[in-house]
Design a protein around this motif. Structure first.
Motif, short mmCIF file in Angstrom:
data_model
loop_
_atom_site.label_atom_id
_atom_site.label_comp_id
_atom_site.label_asym_id
_atom_site.label_seq_id
_atom_site.Cartn_x
_atom_site.Cartn_y
_atom_site.Cartn_z
N ALA A 417 0.83 -1.21 0.00
CA ALA A 417 0.00 0.00 0.00
C ALA A 417 0.87 1.25 0.00
O ALA A 417 0.58 2.22 -0.73
N TYR A 418 1.94 1.24 0.79
CA TYR A 418 2.80 2.42 0.84
C TYR A 418 3.67 2.54 -0.41
O TYR A 418 4.05 3.65 -0.80
N ALA A 419 3.99 1.43 -1.05
CA ALA A 419 4.70 1.50 -2.32
C ALA A 419 3.83 2.21 -3.37
O ALA A 419 4.31 3.03 -4.16
N THR A 420 2.54 1.89 -3.37
CA THR A 420 1.61 2.55 -4.29
C THR A 420 1.50 4.04 -3.97
O THR A 420 1.51 4.88 -4.87
N LYS A 421 1.40 4.35 -2.66
CA LYS A 421 1.34 5.76 -2.26
C LYS A 421 2.61 6.50 -2.64
O LYS A 421 2.56 7.67 -3.06
N LEU A 422 3.75 5.83 -2.50
CA LEU A 422 5.03 6.46 -2.83
C LEU A 422 5.06 6.91 -4.29
O LEU A 422 5.51 8.03 -4.60
N ALA A 423 4.59 6.05 -5.16
CA ALA A 423 4.56 6.42 -6.58
C ALA A 423 3.72 7.68 -6.79
O ALA A 423 4.11 8.59 -7.54
N GLY A 424 2.57 7.76 -6.11
CA GLY A 424 1.72 8.95 -6.25
C GLY A 424 2.36 10.19 -5.66
O GLY A 424 2.28 11.28 -6.25
N TRP A 425 2.99 10.07 -4.50
CA TRP A 425 3.62 11.24 -3.86
C TRP A 425 4.76 11.79 -4.71
O TRP A 425 4.96 13.00 -4.78
N VAL A 426 5.49 10.87 -5.36
CA VAL A 426 6.62 11.31 -6.19
C VAL A 426 6.13 11.84 -7.53
O VAL A 426 6.76 12.71 -8.14
N GLY A 427 4.96 11.34 -7.99
CA GLY A 427 4.44 11.72 -9.30
C GLY A 427 4.95 10.78 -10.38
O GLY A 427 5.10 11.18 -11.54
N ASP A 429 4.44 7.81 -12.84
CA ASP A 429 3.26 7.22 -13.48
C ASP A 429 3.26 5.69 -13.43
O ASP A 429 2.20 5.07 -13.29
N ASP A 430 4.42 5.08 -13.53
CA ASP A 430 4.50 3.61 -13.57
C ASP A 430 4.47 3.06 -12.14
O ASP A 430 5.51 2.77 -11.54
N ILE A 431 3.26 2.93 -11.60
CA ILE A 431 3.10 2.51 -10.20
C ILE A 431 3.66 1.11 -9.97
O ILE A 431 4.33 0.85 -8.97
N GLN A 432 3.41 0.19 -10.92
CA GLN A 432 3.84 -1.20 -10.73
C GLN A 432 5.35 -1.34 -10.65
O GLN A 432 5.87 -2.21 -9.96
N THR A 433 6.07 -0.47 -11.35
CA THR A 433 7.54 -0.50 -11.27
C THR A 433 8.00 -0.18 -9.85
O THR A 433 8.90 -0.83 -9.30
N VAL A 434 7.37 0.83 -9.22
CA VAL A 434 7.73 1.20 -7.85
C VAL A 434 7.38 0.06 -6.89
O VAL A 434 8.19 -0.29 -6.01
N VAL A 435 6.20 -0.53 -7.07
CA VAL A 435 5.79 -1.65 -6.20
C VAL A 435 6.76 -2.81 -6.34
O VAL A 435 7.16 -3.44 -5.34
N ARG A 436 7.17 -3.09 -7.60
CA ARG A 436 8.10 -4.19 -7.83
C ARG A 436 9.46 -3.91 -7.20
O ARG A 436 10.08 -4.78 -6.57
#
Length: 641
Positions: A417-427, A429-436
């Motif tokens: 959940a926080y990996a997904t939020k991190l992608a949004g806070w940073v801006g 776009d590729d959320i799945q890359t951050v989660v991975r």
């Protein structure tokens, strides 16, 4: 010279004190059976409660660390005091007058003991509060009123004033019968160049209390520019009573609200605690003279734990500066089970709670707590704030720093959940890359390091299968073949009158584990269940039969282990049944031996011997059958093992 504590008075005090009330001042207890309450052990760090209190027996036992005993043993351990002082403290609590043998009722207690230091601090507190009302304390009263604390608030929190004279308090307490060594040991006086002098001068004071409400020290605030004492705030030095890493200001007032509301608010100063409580946030506490640390956290956890799971919230009101960030990172690096329930509350413009109440009112203080931010979010956003997220370079660098931090979150769902939020806070776009990336980093953490936890008790102890277990080692409490023996001994220790003559008639051979055989022998040595003792007095009598700490711990464990019954009405039936099961197992072993002998005797060559053995076997089989019927009686009221 002080007389001896009579055994009859010790027994009377033990009987009249409710152990659950005493322990409940240090540990949040929840009901766990017909005669048991449990909570987090105050003597070792644990996440699931294994600390049990038996109110009807006056005993406690921790199945994690092995500590156990009666209310006096608990006080000795938790307050670091001697047996005599523990008894005297409980006598004071219930208003019981001890008739010392050879000393009468007015015998003076040993000087320098905890009770004397508590009395000295109480007398000093009374003196300081009276001085706050005098003309000399005008500056101290103004300091409070300028911060919206009126006379009632000062009274509620016990504020006082240390006068200007070098030895005003010292002389006052000497006249009351204390001597200088006691005042020095309590941290109230010290040796000056020309004799004893007060420790505090011309300062506003707050009393620091333990969980039981005793004053154990003071915090003192500088008021005058010409005050040469070092520091804006000074505290009582460490004493027998006052250990700064083990006490929190306001906890005596907040403990019940913390346990009830499953929330603790940690602030930084005495006036912040006052502001929070007066604004309606009655769970606020503060460390005294030192940073909030692990021992403070353990103190709060024991009050916040609810049954078998963690429900509590700890809310820190750190400043928004670098020190606050560092404190948050330290909390983040701590126990992850706690970190998931930890929050940060920062007031606008870096105000502390006292200033916030002063400028914006009580509602703003309550809103500050209500708008708390999860610790994980606070830490990650703090890292991101150091980068320019409007540029690709800033986003990449922010992710490079933040991904390893998010990967430290142990809970898998929360980490994603926080990996997904991190992608949004940073801006990004590729959320799945951050989660991975976060998942890969977390996996690397797991694979790259060794075990981080404390080895389990099972791993730390030698296995009996290897033959390395010593003869009197602690038996496995979950061994099904030994369970009836264990419960039989527990019944004899907890309910000797119910176990009665049936238990006393059991042969030592009915117990097969060496440790259980030894406990059976200790019970017999103490006079058996016919001794007429009960509760903590009976358990202590059994323990007194040995100096072996392992055996004493096992007796304590057995006396604190709840019997598996749903209600008190089922206890007599359960005890009768478990005694029958233990007896039946022993008779079963005798029956097997007789059958073996019978096979070795010829019915034709030795007819008389054969018939005698056969008759004994039939009698034993009939006796065993009756025991089985008794053991398998109505179990509707029993808790499955």
């Amino acid at each position: 010279m002080a007389g001896r504590l009579p055994d009859r008075d010790i027994a009377a005090i033990r009987e009249r004190v409710r152990i659950e009330d005493v322990v409940g001042e240090y540990v949040a207890l929840k009901r766990a059976g017909a005669d048991s309450a449990k909570g987090l052990c105050p003597f070792h760090d644990e996440k699931s409660p294994s600390f049990h209190v038996r109110p009807n027996h006056g005993l406690f036992h921790c199945f994690g660390c092995g500590e156990g005993g009666d209310v006096f043993a608990f006080l000795q351990k938790i307050e670091h005091i001697g047996f005599v002082e523990a008894v005297e403290q409980m006598a004071d609590r219930i208003g019981y007058q001890i008739n010392y043998e050879g000393g009468g009722t007015s015998v003076q207690r040993d000087r320098g003991t905890r009770s004397r230091l508590v009395a000295a601090n109480a007398a000093a507190h009374e003196f300081y509060m009276a001085k706050l009302r005098e003309p000399e304390a005008e500056t101290a009263r103004k300091y409070l009123t300028d911060r919206n604390f009126d006379a009632n608030a000062a009274q509620q929190f016990g504020c006082g004033y240390a006068p200007a004279g070098w030895d005003v308090l010292t002389k006052h307490l000497l006249r009351k019968g204390f001597d200088f060594k006691e005042l020095e040991a309590a941290g109230l006086s010290r040796q000056g160049q020309r004799g004893p002098i007060d420790r505090f001068h011309r300062r506003l004071l707050w009393p620091i209390r333990n969980l039981g409400g005793d004053v154990i020290g003071f915090g003192a605030r500088k008021l005058f520019d010409d005050d040469t004492m070092p520091g804006k705030y000074i505290n009582t030095p460490e004493t027998l009573l006052y250990k700064k890493s083990q006490v929190l200001f306001g906890l005596d007032l907040a403990k019940r609200e913390i346990a009830k509301g499953h929330q603790a608010v940690v602030v930084e100063g005495y006036t912040d605690v006052m502001a929070m409580h007066l604004a309606g946030v009655k769970t606020a506490v503060a460390s005294c003279g030192t940073a909030f640390g692990d021992e403070h956290l353990a103190l709060l956890r024991r009050l916040l734990m609810d049954d078998n799971f963690w429900r509590g919230e700890i809310i820190y009101t750190f400043d928004g500066d670098a020190a606050g960030q560092a404190a948050a990172l330290k909390a983040f690096a701590g126990d992850q089970k706690l970190a998931g329930q930890t929050y940060i509350a920062i007031a606008p413009d870096g105000q502390d709670p006292c200033e916030l109440r002063q400028h914006s009112g009580d509602g703003a203080v309550r809103d500050l707590v209500a708008r708390r931010t999860p610790l994980y979010e606070f830490v990650v956003r703090g890292l991101l704030a150091e980068h320019n997220l409007d540029t690709a370079e800033g986003q990449v660098e922010a992710l490079r720093r933040a991904v390893p931090v998010v990967a430290q979150i142990k809970d898998n769902a929360l980490r994603k959940a926080y990996a997904t939020k991190l992608a949004g806070w940073v801006g990004w776009d590729d959320i799945q890359t951050v989660v991975r990336r976060v998942g890969e980093e977390a996996k690397r953490n797991r694979n790259g390091g060794g075990p981080t936890g404390i080895p389990s008790r099972a791993a730390a102890k030698p296995s009996s299968a290897t033959g390395s277990e010593p003869p009197a080692a602690r038996p496995n409490p979950n061994d099904p073949t030994l369970l009836p023996q264990r419960q039989t001994l527990g019944a004899a220790l907890q309910y000797p009158a119910m176990a009665g003559a049936v238990f006393d008639s059991l042969e030592p051979e009915a117990f097969t584990h060496p440790a259980y055989v030894a406990v059976r022998a200790l019970i017999a040595k103490a006079g058996g269940t016919a001794a007429g003792l009960g509760g903590a007095e009976w358990v202590n009598a059994v323990c007194d039969g040995t100096d072996d700490l392992t055996m004493r711990a096992l007796v304590s464990e057995l006396s604190g282990e709840p019997l598996p019954v749903k209600t008190a009405n089922g206890i007599p039936r359960f005890i009768a049944g478990v005694l029958a099961r233990t007896q039946e197992a022993w008779v079963g072993r005798q029956t097997a031996e007789l059958k073996s002998k019978l096979q070795r005797v010829s019915s034709t060559e030795e007819p008389e011997a054969y018939m005698a053995l056969f008759g004994d076997l039939v009698a034993l089989e009939q006796y065993r059958k009756s025991l089985l019927e008794q053991a398998m009686g109505n179990h509707d009221d029993f808790v499955p093992s």
